[in-house]
Design an enzyme around this catalytic site. Structure first.
Site, mmCIF file in Angstrom:
data_model
loop_
_atom_site.group_PDB
_atom_site.id
_atom_site.type_symbol
_atom_site.label_atom_id
_atom_site.label_comp_id
_atom_site.label_asym_id
_atom_site.label_seq_id
_atom_site.Cartn_x
_atom_site.Cartn_y
_atom_site.Cartn_z
ATOM 1 C CB ILE B 49 -0.979 0.047 1.202
ATOM 2 C CG1 ILE B 49 -0.206 -0.057 2.509
ATOM 3 C CG2 ILE B 49 -2.027 -1.034 1.098
ATOM 4 C CD1 ILE B 49 -1.092 0.131 3.704
ATOM 5 C CG HIS B 51 1.222 3.956 4.589
ATOM 6 N ND1 HIS B 51 0.328 3.528 5.545
ATOM 7 C CD2 HIS B 51 2.073 2.927 4.384
ATOM 8 C CE1 HIS B 51 0.638 2.286 5.910
ATOM 9 N NE2 HIS B 51 1.704 1.895 5.214
ATOM 10 C CB VAL B 174 28.492 -6.800 0.005
ATOM 11 C CG1 VAL B 174 29.658 -6.056 0.645
ATOM 12 C CG2 VAL B 174 28.072 -6.144 -1.298
ATOM 13 N NE ARG B 312 6.345 -4.376 9.787
ATOM 14 C CZ ARG B 312 5.550 -5.132 10.516
ATOM 15 N NH1 ARG B 312 5.688 -6.438 10.518
ATOM 16 N NH2 ARG B 312 4.622 -4.591 11.258
ATOM 17 C CB ILE B 337 13.945 1.789 4.367
ATOM 18 C CG1 ILE B 337 15.217 2.595 4.131
ATOM 19 C CG2 ILE B 337 12.797 2.321 3.526
ATOM 20 C CD1 ILE B 337 15.131 4.069 4.467
ATOM 21 C CB CYS B 403 -5.248 -19.498 -11.118
ATOM 22 S SG CYS B 403 -5.337 -21.230 -10.645
ATOM 23 C CB CYS B 438 -4.181 -23.960 -8.475
ATOM 24 S SG CYS B 438 -2.852 -23.878 -9.686
ATOM 25 C CB CYS B 443 1.058 -22.730 -14.429
ATOM 26 S SG CYS B 443 1.433 -21.768 -12.946
#
Lengths: 121, 484, 429
Positions: B49, B51, B174, B312, B337, B403, B438, B443
């Site tokens: 989302i 914000h 790294v 996060r 972040i 699907c 599914c 697939c």
């Protein structure tokens, strides 16, 4: 005398069978609900057999494998020898349902046959 | 003597947004990513989302970048061709006692510069969303809140950066960074890169990198968020993103439609120690179901198609750290972040690019390509256009993922385009093949085949998400041995 | 625009049997639409034997069973189109399809038979916690890889779910050289056939853990282990019963879901228990002229019953077309329409197919298929016409994994002219 415990496979009831044996002789089957249970119990302890299904590799087709089966049931203790015998088998398309893929698999006297048509190309 | 003027570590949304913004200038840029693709860390597992910007404290960098990032989203999504929609958000107040908290949020939002904010009363709220809890007494409505496809956004940044000359190195973790007289030596398993400047956009690993060059240590704690994703059949339960006020039941979780029409619920918030600990837990998933049920009625939990967890990058100060390390000049951190990182990433890109532009006195390129064309989605075409496409390229006439109705043509495009997919998950993030109800059951064998063909590898070498995640471990009967 | 009397969506066992039956009922213009590159559907990857006992009185493998129907379709010159995906069906039976050669195009049908089959439930539906590494497959996906492509998805395997596909895959993986460590089943009983438990697990010494589920999955890239725990009566894991199994593969065989996205989008009324369309005695959905059969209608355990059911759907689709074409003929076939009688799934019964009966249209005999909600021993299947018991049959065993049926006769129904509902119940005495 010895007792062998089995589960009957004929219906969802799954009766717990007890087969009493003396040497190679079946004395009695108990625990079954119907006649089919007794027949199954006797066969399963004296001569258990299975149909074995597997696949073998295919050349010359866009299909990569062809499904196969033993044309008749084979002794249960030959199942692994049977599939191991198929390990190196590779067949060339086209193959038709019923074609013999391997004769006398694992010395059972039974043939391995194709169960599907696999076309070339 | 320098391989690159700037090396960016991390190809998540921040690293690639920075790369894209910086690629406006005449500067040589390399991006190092430890995974096999872009968008493999926090960027791929979050609420998806954008914000509005009323959460972060007034005057904070978070507040500023969130609001700015939100503003940039319309143009950016058009320029870079990724899906974004302002569906609006509602913060629910379920208890009249909590109304002051709602008002605080409102005032903070106004102070942060969020536009069109309004507190709505119960009736007005229920008019907008009929499936909310009966206990709703009011809600903060933010029409500027939005939903985005984080994969597509990340991929778009990367592809556009690539088109503007940025070079990407995948599977390039790294191992060490050494501060040189001038610039840095960045050691990876395969080679050592030298660069004048380093941008640390390594998400939950940003502390480890920072601490390689700076004595003012950073500490990033992975804060796990667990989610449940529901079938598209449940996607219309709500049309806005529904938050609940932090209240008696702790921090609220959200219920939101996704840009692709599924319903997403979560996240939890648990601090963990494993920086790769993206496992879901029974407790976490139960918490998601329990909490979301308080804000939205009739959630069809039977329609959950998958659950996942994201981490996060939580930093103690709860503020973005976007600055040059004091004791390691030329090392630019982009750390801590956490939310609203996805919303802020375009603004973070702008800010870091600006910072480096000033330090390095960069000049703009004349040839900067500011647009990118995303993957062709046949569903967007008219019948005639689609038929023309199929005539030209019959692969667009074959559905592979039934699907999500993804064609072979799209999968081939995902693999063969620059910075293309190299794994099942890479294909999934680009095309949505395997992302449906599914969950790739039907697939995946075919997608694996297409991957093998196009990457010119054997099918057993195809992976789910890079080396070590091979999907096939052998061939039939290969271990059977003749006992005789 | 192309037009056919009957368009059949899906060329698996249901679609094939429906087509054959429709043709035999006098319809010339039939088209089967199949998304795969061959007819036969999922049977093509079910290479084990055990199919056809009911219909052919012999044990066939999946491809052999399919072949019997494919041959008939070819012999009857029934048209079919492979590699063709149905994108949409409108309420008035305009079918939008797509393939490589012709692109997107439309076909007008007078009747449609839905025969799309089902899909497997995924891990998400169970909300199994843990990591999401490579090595977690639905049993059907593994079956495809092993049986069609010759690849082993893994070497050390744990299977969750003891439905028949899970059991069959335990044997298949074992015979191809993998080590199947355990099969766990959430329920206190297996949903699979006894025969499969014996011949797929016991034959190879594979333990079956009833009332167990997966509570954790480890491994970040490739699966490293799964943890099983016992569950209580409510299906909740019991703390302290966890056992970790190292393995590289987890197969899920945790249920099948009818694949009804097309049906739902065309507006067919659905049954929340079966996840399939609600149908009447003709297997006709809430949209007249649209029929459903096989696993898209309700999940079957035996393909023989799919074929049988599909044959009825095909025949009824044919009658629908004929009825519209020849009103005179109609009079013979449908003497008089009566009000629908509702079938009610009473105690112990989860659902019935069909859900309603129109006596005017029913054949002399009608098979009502149903499933029970739990395991019953020495219980009775009973049928009530409103208040009156008309049928009672003792069963030694009834289990949710086994589809049951009772037969209703038109003759009997006609004895009850004011009948409003038929109730099926399981009674323990």
């Amino acid at each position: 005398m010895r007792e062998i415990n089995l589960i009957c496979i004929n219906c969802p009831l799954g009766c717990p069978l007890v087969v009493e044996m003396e040497g190679k002789e079946v004395l009695k089957v108990t625990g079954n609900t119907c006649k089919r249970g007794e027949i199954y119990g006797r066969k399963e302890v004296t001569d258990p057999t299975r149909i074995v299904t597997s696949t073998v590799r295919v050349k010359g087709s866009k299909e990569k494998t062809v499904p196969v089966k033993t044309s008749k049931d084979i002794p249960k203790d030959k199942i692994f020898s049977c599939v191991t015998a198929l390990k190196e088998v590779e067949v060339e398309a086209p193959i038709y349902m019923g074609d013999i893929i391997l004769e006398n698999v694992a010395d059972t006297g039974i043939n391995i046959i194709a169960t599907k048509n696999v076309y070339s190309g | 003597m320098f391989d690159y003027d700037v090396i960016i570590i991390g190809a998540g949304v921040c690293g690639t947004a920075i790369a894209r913004e910086l690629s406006r200038y005449q500067v040589r840029i390399g991006v190092l990513e430890k995974e096999e693709d872009v968008c493999c860390g926090t960027s791929k597992a979050n609420s998806a989302i954008i914000h509005a910007g009323f959460d972060a404290p007034e005057g904070s960098l978070m507040a500023k970048l969130n609001v700015r990032g939100n503003e940039m989203m319309d143009k950016l999504s058009r320029d870079l061709d990724f899906p974004f929609k302002r569906n609006g958000s509602l913060v629910l107040c379920l208890n009249e006692e909590d109304r002051p908290k709602l008002e605080t949020l409102y005032e903070r939002g106004i102070a942060n510069g969020v536009k069109e904010l309004k507190i709505l009363e119960r009736d007005e709220v229920l008019k907008l969303e009929e499936n909310l809890s009966d206990e709703v007494s009011a809600a903060l409505h933010a029409p500027t809140g939005g939903i985005v496809c984080p994969f597509q956004m990340n991929i778009a940044f990367a592809e556009n950066a690539h088109a503007n000359g940025v070079e990407f190195y995948f599977d390039t973790e790294v191992e060490n960074i050494e501060k040189l007289e001038e610039g840095f030596a960045i050691k990876t398993k395969s080679r050592t890169f030298k660069a004048k400047y380093v941008v640390n956009a390594a998400g939950v690993h940003a502390d480890r990198l920072h601490n390689m060059v700076s004595t003012r240590t950073l500490r990033i704690t992975p804060r796990k968020g667990e989610y449940c994703l529901l079938d598209k059949a449940a996607g219309k339960l709500v049309s806005r993103t529904i938050f609940s006020l932090p209240g008696r039941f702790g921090k609220g979780v959200l219920v939101t439609p996704t840009i692709h029409g599924n319903l997403l619920m979560g996240p939890t918030a648990t601090d963990i120690s494993d920086k790769e600990g993206t496992n879901t837990t029974r407790e976490g998933l139960e918490e998601v179901l329990k909490k979301t049920a308080k804000s939205v009625k009739n959630i069809p939990v039977k329609q959950i198609i998958t659950s996942f967890a994201g981490l996060r990058a939580h930093e103690e100060g709860r503020e973005f750290i976007i600055e040059e390390a004091e004791d390691a000049r030329g090392f630019i951190d982009c750390a801590g972040i956490q939310s609203p990182g996805l919303s802020s990433c375009p603004a973070i890109g702008e800010m870091v690019a600006q910072l480096l532009k000033e330090k390095m006195q960069l000049k703009e390129k004349e040839s900067f390509i500011f647009t990118r064309t995303g993957m062709l989605n046949p569903k967007d075409l008219s019948l005639e256009e689609r038929n023309r496409l199929i005539r030209e390229n019959p692969a667009y006439g074959t559905i592979v993922c039934r699907c999500e109705m993804v064609t072979e043509g799209e999968i081939v495009d995902a693999i063969t385009r620059p910075l293309g997919a190299r794994s099942l998950d890479g294909v999934k993030r680009r095309t949505r093949a395997g992302m449906g109800r599914c969950q790739s059951g039907f697939c995946s064998p075919r997608t694996m085949e297409i991957l093998a063909e196009r990457l010119d590898i054997h099918k057993p070498e195809v992976t789910k998400m890079g080396a070590g995640s091979e999907l096939i471990l052998g061939t039939n009967k290969d271990t059977l041995e003749d006992k005789e | 625009m192309k037009a056919y009397d009957i368009v059949i969506i899906g060329g698996g066992p249901a679609g094939l049997a429906a087509a054959i039956s429709a043709k035999k009922a006098g319809i010339e213009s039939i088209l089967i639409l199949e998304r795969d590159q061959e007819l036969g559907g999922i049977l093509n990857q079910c290479i084990h034997n055990g199919f056809g006992l009911h219909i052919f009185q012999e044990e066939l493998t999946g491809p052999e069973y399919a072949d019997r129907y494919i041959r008939q379709v070819k012999a009857l010159n029934i048209e079919y189109q492979l590699n063709t995906m149905v994108m949409e069906i409108s309420r008035d039976k305009l079918v939008t399809v797509m393939n490589r050669e012709e692109g997107l195009f439309q076909i007008q049908a007078k009747a449609v038979v839905l025969a799309m089959g089902c899909r497997e439930r995924s891990r998400g539906a169970l909300n199994i916690p843990g990591f999401r590494p490579a090595g977690i497959f639905s049993a059907g996906t593994a079956q495809r890889l092993v049986n069609r492509e010759g690849y082993l998805p893994g070497r050390e395997v744990v299977i969750l779910g003891s439905g028949d596909i899970g059991l069959i895959m335990a044997r298949r993986m074992t015979l191809e050289g993998a080590k199947v460590k355990v099969v766990a089943e959430l329920m206190p009983y297996s949903g699979g056939l006894k025969r499969n438990i014996v011949q797929c697990l016991d034959d190879f010494g594979i333990p079956l853990k009833l009332s167990h589920t997966v509570v954790d999955i480890k491994g970040k890239k490739r699966l490293e282990s799964v943890t099983l725990a016992r569950v209580d009566e409510k299906g909740k894991p019991v703390l302290g019963t966890e056992e970790e199994y190292s393995c590289d593969t987890l197969l899920l065989s945790v249920g099948l879901i009818p694949e009804n996205e097309l049906s739902v989008s065309m507006g067919v009324e659905m049954d929340s228990v079966t996840s399939g369309p609600r149908v009447n005695e003709s297997l006709e959905t809430s949209i007249p002229g649209v029929f459903a059969c096989g696993n898209v209608l309700h999940v079957h355990d035996l393909v023989d019953f799919v074929s049988e059911e599909a044959a009825l759907a095909g025949k009824c689709a044919a009658l629908h077309v004929l009825r519209k074409e020849d009103e005179g003929k109609l009079a013979e076939i449908f003497p008089e329409e009566k009000e629908n009688i509702r079938l009610v799934a009473g105690e112990g019964i989860r659902y019935t197919v069909p859900a309603v009966i129109n006596i005017g249209r029913m054949e002399e005999e009608l098979k009502v298929r149903f499933r029970v909600g739990s395991v019953y021993k020495n219980a009775f299947i009973t049928v009530y016409f409103d208040e009156e018991e008309v049928f009672r049959k003792k069963k030694l065993i009834l289990a949710p994994g086994e589809m049951e049926e009772v037969e209703l006769t038109k003759e009997k129904l006609e004895e009850f002219p004011r009948l409003s509902q038929i109730i099926l119940r399981i009674e323990e005495k």
